[in-house]
Design a protein around this motif. Structure first.
Motif, PDB file in Angstrom:
ATOM      1  N   TYR A   5      46.470  23.325 138.580  1.00  0.00           N
ATOM      2  CA  TYR A   5      47.122  24.621 138.664  1.00  0.00           C
ATOM      3  C   TYR A   5      46.465  25.431 139.776  1.00  0.00           C
ATOM      4  N   HIS A   6      47.282  26.064 140.587  1.00  0.00           N
ATOM      5  CA  HIS A   6      46.784  26.827 141.735  1.00  0.00           C
ATOM      6  C   HIS A   6      47.078  28.304 141.547  1.00  0.00           C
ATOM      7  N   GLY A   7      46.185  29.113 142.054  1.00  0.00           N
ATOM      8  CA  GLY A   7      46.375  30.549 142.002  1.00  0.00           C
ATOM      9  C   GLY A   7      45.589  31.223 143.099  1.00  0.00           C
ATOM     10  N   SER A   8      45.730  32.527 143.166  1.00  0.00           N
ATOM     11  CA  SER A   8      45.019  33.284 144.189  1.00  0.00           C
ATOM     12  C   SER A   8      44.799  34.708 143.729  1.00  0.00           C
ATOM     13  N   CYS A   9      44.007  35.413 144.514  1.00  0.00           N
ATOM     14  CA  CYS A   9      43.806  36.834 144.277  1.00  0.00           C
ATOM     15  C   CYS A   9      45.070  37.581 144.697  1.00  0.00           C
ATOM     16  N   PHE A  10      45.054  38.876 144.623  1.00  0.00           N
ATOM     17  CA  PHE A  10      46.205  39.715 144.927  1.00  0.00           C
ATOM     18  C   PHE A  10      46.674  39.561 146.378  1.00  0.00           C
ATOM     19  N   CYS A  11      45.730  39.476 147.324  1.00  0.00           N
ATOM     20  CA  CYS A  11      46.107  39.373 148.742  1.00  0.00           C
ATOM     21  C   CYS A  11      46.218  37.943 149.235  1.00  0.00           C
ATOM     22  N   GLY A  79      40.152  43.330 145.963  1.00  0.00           N
ATOM     23  CA  GLY A  79      39.718  43.748 144.632  1.00  0.00           C
ATOM     24  C   GLY A  79      40.379  42.978 143.505  1.00  0.00           C
ATOM     25  N   GLY A  80      41.255  42.022 143.858  1.00  0.00           N
ATOM     26  CA  GLY A  80      41.965  41.246 142.842  1.00  0.00           C
ATOM     27  C   GLY A  80      41.023  40.419 141.991  1.00  0.00           C
ATOM     28  N   HIS A  81      41.232  40.475 140.689  1.00  0.00           N
ATOM     29  CA  HIS A  81      40.392  39.746 139.744  1.00  0.00           C
ATOM     30  C   HIS A  81      40.781  38.274 139.724  1.00  0.00           C
ATOM     31  N   LEU A  82      39.772  37.416 139.643  1.00  0.00           N
ATOM     32  CA  LEU A  82      39.988  35.976 139.693  1.00  0.00           C
ATOM     33  C   LEU A  82      39.625  35.284 138.388  1.00  0.00           C
ATOM     34  N   MET A  83      38.377  35.440 137.970  1.00  0.00           N
ATOM     35  CA  MET A  83      37.878  34.710 136.805  1.00  0.00           C
ATOM     36  C   MET A  83      36.576  35.327 136.346  1.00  0.00           C
ATOM     37  N   THR A  84      36.151  34.906 135.170  1.00  0.00           N
ATOM     38  CA  THR A  84      34.865  35.325 134.627  1.00  0.00           C
ATOM     39  C   THR A  84      34.160  34.101 134.067  1.00  0.00           C
ATOM     40  N   PHE A  85      32.917  33.885 134.507  1.00  0.00           N
ATOM     41  CA  PHE A  85      32.095  32.826 133.932  1.00  0.00           C
ATOM     42  C   PHE A  85      31.303  33.444 132.787  1.00  0.00           C
ATOM     43  N   HIS A  86      31.360  32.801 131.605  1.00  0.00           N
ATOM     44  CA  HIS A  86      30.636  33.265 130.425  1.00  0.00           C
ATOM     45  C   HIS A  86      29.483  32.297 130.146  1.00  0.00           C
ATOM     46  N   PRO A  87      28.264  32.590 130.648  1.00  0.00           N
ATOM     47  CA  PRO A  87      27.128  31.685 130.451  1.00  0.00           C
ATOM     48  C   PRO A  87      26.846  31.304 128.996  1.00  0.00           C
ATOM     49  N   PRO A  88      26.940  32.226 128.023  1.00  0.00           N
ATOM     50  CA  PRO A  88      26.632  31.809 126.645  1.00  0.00           C
ATOM     51  C   PRO A  88      27.566  30.721 126.121  1.00  0.00           C
ATOM     52  N   THR A  98      46.493  34.647 136.912  1.00  0.00           N
ATOM     53  CA  THR A  98      46.008  34.054 138.163  1.00  0.00           C
ATOM     54  C   THR A  98      46.572  32.658 138.377  1.00  0.00           C
ATOM     55  N   LEU A  99      46.987  31.994 137.302  1.00  0.00           N
ATOM     56  CA  LEU A  99      47.527  30.629 137.394  1.00  0.00           C
ATOM     57  C   LEU A  99      49.002  30.656 136.975  1.00  0.00           C
ATOM     58  N   PRO A 100      49.898  31.081 137.872  1.00  0.00           N
ATOM     59  CA  PRO A 100      51.293  31.295 137.480  1.00  0.00           C
ATOM     60  C   PRO A 100      52.035  30.051 137.006  1.00  0.00           C
ATOM     61  N   SER A 101      51.614  28.856 137.414  1.00  0.00           N
ATOM     62  CA  SER A 101      52.339  27.651 136.989  1.00  0.00           C
ATOM     63  C   SER A 101      51.860  27.109 135.637  1.00  0.00           C
ATOM     64  N   LEU A 102      50.748  27.638 135.123  1.00  0.00           N
ATOM     65  CA  LEU A 102      50.245  27.215 133.814  1.00  0.00           C
ATOM     66  C   LEU A 102      51.083  27.882 132.730  1.00  0.00           C
ATOM     67  N   LYS A 103      51.623  27.097 131.833  1.00  0.00           N
ATOM     68  CA  LYS A 103      52.369  27.660 130.716  1.00  0.00           C
ATOM     69  C   LYS A 103      51.365  28.264 129.740  1.00  0.00           C
ATOM     70  N   PHE A 104      51.410  29.579 129.622  1.00  0.00           N
ATOM     71  CA  PHE A 104      50.468  30.286 128.754  1.00  0.00           C
ATOM     72  C   PHE A 104      50.906  30.126 127.307  1.00  0.00           C
ATOM     73  N   GLU A 105      50.062  29.448 126.517  1.00  0.00           N
ATOM     74  CA  GLU A 105      50.337  29.196 125.109  1.00  0.00           C
ATOM     75  C   GLU A 105      49.141  29.698 124.293  1.00  0.00           C
ATOM     76  N   PRO A 106      49.116  31.001 124.003  1.00  0.00           N
ATOM     77  CA  PRO A 106      47.975  31.555 123.276  1.00  0.00           C
ATOM     78  C   PRO A 106      47.870  31.004 121.871  1.00  0.00           C
ATOM     79  N   ALA A 107      46.624  30.814 121.419  1.00  0.00           N
ATOM     80  CA  ALA A 107      46.385  30.266 120.085  1.00  0.00           C
ATOM     81  C   ALA A 107      45.711  31.266 119.155  1.00  0.00           C
ATOM     82  N   LEU A 108      45.120  32.331 119.711  1.00  0.00           N
ATOM     83  CA  LEU A 108      44.383  33.274 118.888  1.00  0.00           C
ATOM     84  C   LEU A 108      44.126  34.564 119.634  1.00  0.00           C
TER      85      LEU A 108
END
Length: 144
Positions: A5-11, A79-88, A98-108
């Motif tokens: 899946y490909h995506g980009s920032c706002f610009c 200033g477009g948001h991309l991702m967040t790494f969560h070390p814990p 950010t990933l428009p071709s990914l079918k968003f299927e929320p579970a919770l």
């Protein structure tokens, strides 16, 4: 076959790709995610770090760490948001938009105790996080 899946920032200066399948998809209602996303709820997709990479514009990726739990990444040009790494958790949240071709299927829903936008969708509403990620695992009733 592995999906990419490909995506980009706002610009478009920074391009990212995620390969395979996310570990989880859902909604976060915490005040930090709401503030960062400028919305009442944040749609997340969580990936193993090896599954996500910046394919263009790495020099424009900025970082902001409000706490040690989240390395928020954004484009320094737009200033477009991309991702967040969560070390814990050792997981990367690539924002669903950010990933428009990914079918968003929320579970919770996570951090639902902090919600400002009650949602009636039949999905589990966790007070904080799943036990596997250090939370209580406690579920809350859907708000009316």
């Amino acid at each position: 076959m592995t999906s990419t899946y490909h995506g980009s920032c706002f610009c478009g200066a920074v391009e990212v790709e995620a390969t395979g399948a996310p570990e989880a998809m859902g909604y976060c209602h915490c005040s930090s995610c709401r503030s960062w996303s400028a919305g009442p709820v944040n749609a997340f997709t969580l990936w193993q770090p090896a599954s996500v990479r910046v394919t263009r514009g790495a020099e424009f990726v900025g970082h902001y760490n409000k706490t040690p739990n989240s390395d928020r990444q954004f484009c320094t040009k737009c200033g477009g948001h991309l991702m967040t790494f969560h070390p814990p958790f050792n997981l990367v949240d690539v924002y669903a938009a950010t990933l428009p071709s990914l079918k968003f299927e929320p579970a919770l829903h996570v951090n639902y105790a902090e919600t400002v936008l009650p949602m009636r969708d039949g999905l589990p509403k966790l007070k904080d996080f799943p036990k596997e990620l250090g939370g209580s695992g406690e579920t809350l009733a859907e708000a009316a």
